[in-house]
Design a protein around this motif. Sequence first.
Motif, mmCIF file in Angstrom:
data_model
loop_
_atom_site.group_PDB
_atom_site.id
_atom_site.type_symbol
_atom_site.label_atom_id
_atom_site.label_comp_id
_atom_site.label_asym_id
_atom_site.label_seq_id
_atom_site.Cartn_x
_atom_site.Cartn_y
_atom_site.Cartn_z
ATOM 1 N N GLY A 14 0.830 -1.198 0.000
ATOM 2 C CA GLY A 14 0.000 0.000 0.000
ATOM 3 C C GLY A 14 0.861 1.243 0.000
ATOM 4 O O GLY A 14 0.651 2.171 0.781
ATOM 5 N N CYS A 15 1.828 1.280 -0.899
ATOM 6 C CA CYS A 15 2.900 2.291 -0.871
ATOM 7 C C CYS A 15 2.455 3.687 -1.265
ATOM 8 O O CYS A 15 3.149 4.663 -0.990
ATOM 9 C CB CYS A 15 4.041 1.846 -1.776
ATOM 10 S SG CYS A 15 3.588 1.804 -3.541
ATOM 11 N N GLY A 16 1.332 3.824 -1.968
ATOM 12 C CA GLY A 16 0.911 5.149 -2.415
ATOM 13 C C GLY A 16 1.888 5.733 -3.414
ATOM 14 O O GLY A 16 2.207 5.111 -4.430
ATOM 15 N N ASN A 73 7.997 -1.305 -4.074
ATOM 16 C CA ASN A 73 6.745 -0.601 -3.825
ATOM 17 C C ASN A 73 5.607 -1.427 -4.413
ATOM 18 O O ASN A 73 5.683 -1.859 -5.565
ATOM 19 C CB ASN A 73 6.763 0.788 -4.471
ATOM 20 C CG ASN A 73 7.498 1.803 -3.628
ATOM 21 O OD1 ASN A 73 7.484 1.730 -2.397
ATOM 22 N ND2 ASN A 73 8.149 2.771 -4.270
ATOM 23 N N ASP A 122 1.328 -1.728 -4.781
ATOM 24 C CA ASP A 122 -0.011 -1.161 -4.620
ATOM 25 C C ASP A 122 -0.843 -1.536 -5.846
ATOM 26 O O ASP A 122 -0.349 -2.186 -6.772
ATOM 27 C CB ASP A 122 0.063 0.360 -4.448
ATOM 28 C CG ASP A 122 -1.036 0.902 -3.528
ATOM 29 O OD1 ASP A 122 -2.188 0.422 -3.653
ATOM 30 O OD2 ASP A 122 -0.760 1.800 -2.723
ATOM 31 N N VAL A 171 -2.724 2.950 -8.809
ATOM 32 C CA VAL A 171 -1.865 3.704 -7.886
ATOM 33 C C VAL A 171 -0.416 3.667 -8.362
ATOM 34 O O VAL A 171 0.270 4.689 -8.413
ATOM 35 C CB VAL A 171 -1.971 3.148 -6.453
ATOM 36 C CG1 VAL A 171 -1.023 3.892 -5.512
ATOM 37 C CG2 VAL A 171 -3.405 3.245 -5.946
ATOM 38 N N ILE A 222 -2.220 1.713 6.700
ATOM 39 C CA ILE A 222 -3.092 0.943 5.814
ATOM 40 C C ILE A 222 -4.135 0.187 6.637
ATOM 41 O O ILE A 222 -5.332 0.236 6.349
ATOM 42 C CB ILE A 222 -2.272 -0.065 4.970
ATOM 43 C CG1 ILE A 222 -1.298 0.669 4.050
ATOM 44 C CG2 ILE A 222 -3.208 -0.970 4.166
ATOM 45 C CD1 ILE A 222 -1.946 1.563 3.015
#
Length: 353
Positions: free
Chosen positions: A193-195, A214, A216, A220, A252
């Motif tokens: 859920g790194c954004g 990363n 997601d 995203v 998260i």
Amino acid sequence: MGDEEEAKASVEIWRYALGFAEMAAVKCAIELKIPEAVENQTSQPVTLADLSSAVGFPPPLLRRIMRFLAHQGIFKAVPTKDGATGYTNTPLSRRMMITNRDDKSMAHMILLSSNPVAVASYLKLSSAVVSGKGFQPFEAAHGKDAWAYAAEDPGYRETFNEAMACDTRRVVPAVTNTCADIFDGVSTVVDVGCGTGEAMGMVVKAFPWIKAFNFDLPHVMAGASEFEGVENVAGDMFGLIPRADAVFIKWILHDWSDEDCVKILKRSREAVPKEKGKVIIVEAVVEQKKEDDDDDKLEYARLLLDVVMMAQMKNGRERNMEEWDHLLTEAGFVRHEVRDINDLQSVIIAYVS
């Protein structure tokens, strides 16, 4: 004592009666880049005339905004040589610099909290309390949950992502500085859920031997930043998480129900090796009893964050230690520890063995 409490209450009630106006004034200062304008002036303190010229807006309303913000201690009002009122920045106003992308700025978080999309959900909160489970304020205000709304509204999505990124820039250095030992012996880390992906960039910079990922959802990751030593991978945390020595998961789990958290944590446990695997969770832990007055003030923020989650997320919540214990045990972790980083969030390290 009764008279003293009554007197205090007669003053305090105005904070709640007019609280939205305070947020509006702060939002105004951020959007007009007033802290930056003050900082960039060579002559200090900055006169109203110079400030007006710098931001490009006439003095009358600006003076009233500055009068209030100075009264609140956000800016400092200082007499000039001519006896007029001038202004200087404070540590608080510098944290409102939207152009300052260091580890202290909270400007984007404030803009998210004051965004009309977010505010609309707060105004539905009483209906959620009356209805109990099943009523979600954000959905009631906008006809869809926060994730679906962000996916369809680029403007709100950018505001949300920038707010999460500003929290990352603030809290990840605290994690790497205070808890550096948890990265000992770790060769690979995946951020679930790194954004925007900034957290792993910071981790790799602090610990150059680490290869990071990363991770997601595809839409995203399409907008995630690129960092040296970090590979971007698209996927679903409820499915298969890329394998690594450690899973990093920040802000998260508070978005999800207990059932979904257990699913995410189980997937995270499966992604790390049985011998030395760990899951590094950066989340708030509410209701911790501490003597530190500063931490008591942070507890105020943690409990407010829980109200935000109630309004914004269908099953989101902040959890106490007993609730974290339950989730981690249900997910199959054999032990865990909590590290205090003198922040809104704590670091929970869950071990596979």
